[in-house]
Design a protein around this motif. Structure first.
Motif, PDB file in Angstrom:
ATOM      1  N   THR A   1      11.905   8.117  12.730  1.00  0.00           N
ATOM      2  CA  THR A   1      10.776   7.335  12.255  1.00  0.00           C
ATOM      3  C   THR A   1      10.759   7.279  10.735  1.00  0.00           C
ATOM      4  OG1 THR A   1       9.369   9.291  12.335  1.00  0.00           O
ATOM      5  CG2 THR A   1       9.334   7.838  14.253  1.00  0.00           C
ATOM      6  N   LYS A   2      11.621   8.060  10.090  1.00  0.00           N
ATOM      7  CA  LYS A   2      11.708   8.071   8.644  1.00  0.00           C
ATOM      8  C   LYS A   2      13.086   8.563   8.251  1.00  0.00           C
ATOM      9  CE  LYS A   2       9.074   9.520   4.625  1.00  0.00           C
ATOM     10  NZ  LYS A   2       9.117   8.242   3.967  1.00  0.00           N
ATOM     11  N   CYS A   3      13.687   7.856   7.295  1.00  0.00           N
ATOM     12  CA  CYS A   3      14.983   8.272   6.769  1.00  0.00           C
ATOM     13  C   CYS A   3      14.751   9.164   5.555  1.00  0.00           C
ATOM     14  CB  CYS A   3      15.812   7.060   6.362  1.00  0.00           C
ATOM     15  SG  CYS A   3      16.174   5.943   7.730  1.00  0.00           S
ATOM     16  N   ALA A   4      15.749   9.959   5.217  1.00  0.00           N
ATOM     17  CA  ALA A   4      15.633  10.843   4.055  1.00  0.00           C
ATOM     18  C   ALA A   4      15.350  10.038   2.787  1.00  0.00           C
ATOM     19  CB  ALA A   4      16.901  11.667   3.896  1.00  0.00           C
ATOM     20  N   TYR A   5      16.044   8.940   2.618  1.00  0.00           N
ATOM     21  CA  TYR A   5      15.840   8.060   1.464  1.00  0.00           C
ATOM     22  C   TYR A   5      15.643   6.652   1.996  1.00  0.00           C
ATOM     23  CZ  TYR A   5      17.865  12.053  -0.871  1.00  0.00           C
ATOM     24  OH  TYR A   5      18.110  13.325  -1.312  1.00  0.00           O
ATOM     25  N   GLN A   6      14.433   6.143   1.892  1.00  0.00           N
ATOM     26  CA  GLN A   6      14.151   4.808   2.395  1.00  0.00           C
ATOM     27  C   GLN A   6      13.048   4.155   1.568  1.00  0.00           C
ATOM     28  OE1 GLN A   6      12.468   5.682   6.355  1.00  0.00           O
ATOM     29  NE2 GLN A   6      10.624   4.667   5.646  1.00  0.00           N
ATOM     30  N   ALA A   7      13.006   2.846   1.634  1.00  0.00           N
ATOM     31  CA  ALA A   7      11.924   2.105   0.996  1.00  0.00           C
ATOM     32  C   ALA A   7      10.636   2.372   1.789  1.00  0.00           C
ATOM     33  CB  ALA A   7      12.251   0.619   0.984  1.00  0.00           C
ATOM     34  N   PRO A   8       9.467   2.298   1.142  1.00  0.00           N
ATOM     35  CA  PRO A   8       8.199   2.535   1.844  1.00  0.00           C
ATOM     36  C   PRO A   8       7.967   1.524   2.971  1.00  0.00           C
ATOM     37  CG  PRO A   8       7.876   2.509  -0.540  1.00  0.00           C
ATOM     38  CD  PRO A   8       9.277   2.059  -0.278  1.00  0.00           C
ATOM     39  N   LEU A   9       7.298   1.995   4.014  1.00  0.00           N
ATOM     40  CA  LEU A   9       6.973   1.149   5.163  1.00  0.00           C
ATOM     41  C   LEU A   9       5.478   1.140   5.421  1.00  0.00           C
ATOM     42  CD1 LEU A   9       9.601   2.073   7.899  1.00  0.00           C
ATOM     43  CD2 LEU A   9       9.283  -0.133   6.814  1.00  0.00           C
ATOM     44  N   PRO A  10       4.871  -0.030   5.622  1.00  0.00           N
ATOM     45  CA  PRO A  10       3.478  -0.064   6.072  1.00  0.00           C
ATOM     46  C   PRO A  10       3.431   0.202   7.569  1.00  0.00           C
ATOM     47  CG  PRO A  10       4.315  -2.275   5.875  1.00  0.00           C
ATOM     48  CD  PRO A  10       5.421  -1.355   5.399  1.00  0.00           C
ATOM     49  N   LYS A  11       2.227   0.323   8.137  1.00  0.00           N
ATOM     50  CA  LYS A  11       2.097   0.456   9.590  1.00  0.00           C
ATOM     51  C   LYS A  11       2.602  -0.841  10.209  1.00  0.00           C
ATOM     52  CE  LYS A  11      -1.245   0.682  13.336  1.00  0.00           C
ATOM     53  NZ  LYS A  11      -0.737  -0.488  14.050  1.00  0.00           N
ATOM     54  N   LEU A  12       3.475  -0.734  11.179  1.00  0.00           N
ATOM     55  CA  LEU A  12       4.079  -1.927  11.760  1.00  0.00           C
ATOM     56  C   LEU A  12       3.776  -2.113  13.239  1.00  0.00           C
ATOM     57  CD1 LEU A  12       7.546  -1.679  10.005  1.00  0.00           C
ATOM     58  CD2 LEU A  12       5.766  -3.346   9.531  1.00  0.00           C
ATOM     59  N   LYS A  13       3.979  -1.094  14.056  1.00  0.00           N
ATOM     60  CA  LYS A  13       3.838  -1.253  15.498  1.00  0.00           C
ATOM     61  C   LYS A  13       2.415  -1.663  15.863  1.00  0.00           C
ATOM     62  CE  LYS A  13       5.423   0.437  19.783  1.00  0.00           C
ATOM     63  NZ  LYS A  13       6.301   1.275  20.489  1.00  0.00           N
ATOM     64  N   GLY A  14       2.298  -2.700  16.662  1.00  0.00           N
ATOM     65  CA  GLY A  14       1.003  -3.175  17.106  1.00  0.00           C
ATOM     66  C   GLY A  14       0.378  -4.214  16.195  1.00  0.00           C
ATOM     67  N   VAL A  15       1.011  -4.505  15.058  1.00  0.00           N
ATOM     68  CA  VAL A  15       0.491  -5.521  14.148  1.00  0.00           C
ATOM     69  C   VAL A  15       0.700  -6.886  14.788  1.00  0.00           C
ATOM     70  CG1 VAL A  15       0.896  -6.629  11.908  1.00  0.00           C
ATOM     71  CG2 VAL A  15       0.894  -4.134  12.090  1.00  0.00           C
ATOM     72  N   ASP A  16      -0.313  -7.754  14.724  1.00  0.00           N
ATOM     73  CA  ASP A  16      -0.153  -9.070  15.340  1.00  0.00           C
ATOM     74  C   ASP A  16       0.699  -9.976  14.459  1.00  0.00           C
ATOM     75  OD1 ASP A  16      -1.912 -10.991  13.713  1.00  0.00           O
ATOM     76  OD2 ASP A  16      -3.310  -9.385  14.181  1.00  0.00           O
ATOM     77  N   SER A  17       1.260 -11.013  15.072  1.00  0.00           N
ATOM     78  CA  SER A  17       2.237 -11.854  14.379  1.00  0.00           C
ATOM     79  C   SER A  17       1.635 -12.615  13.199  1.00  0.00           C
ATOM     80  CB  SER A  17       2.890 -12.823  15.363  1.00  0.00           C
ATOM     81  OG  SER A  17       1.899 -13.607  15.994  1.00  0.00           O
ATOM     82  N   ILE A  18       0.382 -12.997  13.263  1.00  0.00           N
ATOM     83  CA  ILE A  18      -0.238 -13.700  12.138  1.00  0.00           C
ATOM     84  C   ILE A  18      -0.396 -12.751  10.954  1.00  0.00           C
ATOM     85  CG2 ILE A  18      -2.333 -14.855  11.351  1.00  0.00           C
ATOM     86  CD1 ILE A  18      -2.604 -15.928  14.232  1.00  0.00           C
TER      87      ILE A  18
END
Length: 115
Positions: free
Chosen positions: A25-42
């Motif tokens: 769910t997270k890499c040692a070195y990665q760009a930041p991620l917002p909450k994604l799962k469950g977000v609607d397409s709009i």
């Protein structure tokens, strides 16, 4: 005897399930991620995609063969069929983020380059 063997088999299956390596769910070195799962397409189109781009997630453009009638040139990373869309991004560390969505983001897969 059969009941004991069946219980032993179930215990073995449970051990195998728990022994599997958990999904990253997270890499040692990665760009930041917002909450994604469950977000609607709009919300994804209007808010989440721009945040991904601002945070260093670059679109991975789909090939010419994958471009279909639902191809949107403003989202070169997105392949859509009649029922589902898949978008892929990469960050500067070569980690890959793949999103599978219909009305909502159903699956978020993060593949770490260096792990």
């Amino acid at each position: 005897m059969k009941k004991t063997l069946f219980i032993a088999f179930l215990a073995l299956c449970n051990t195998a399930v728990f022994a599997q390596k958990p999904k990253t769910t997270k890499c040692a070195y990665q760009a930041p991620l917002p909450k994604l799962k469950g977000v609607d397409s709009i919300t994804y189109d209007d808010e989440i995609r721009p945040i991904l781009l601002q945070n260093g997630w670059d679109p991975i453009a789909i090939s010419e063969e994958e471009k279909g009638p639902l191809f949107d040139k403003d989202k070169p990373e997105q392949y859509c069929s009649a029922t589902i869309c898949v978008s892929s991004f990469k960050d500067k560390n070569k980690n890959k983020l793949t999103l599978v969505m219909n009305d909502f983001i159903q699956k978020v897969e993060l593949k770490c380059f260096n792990q």
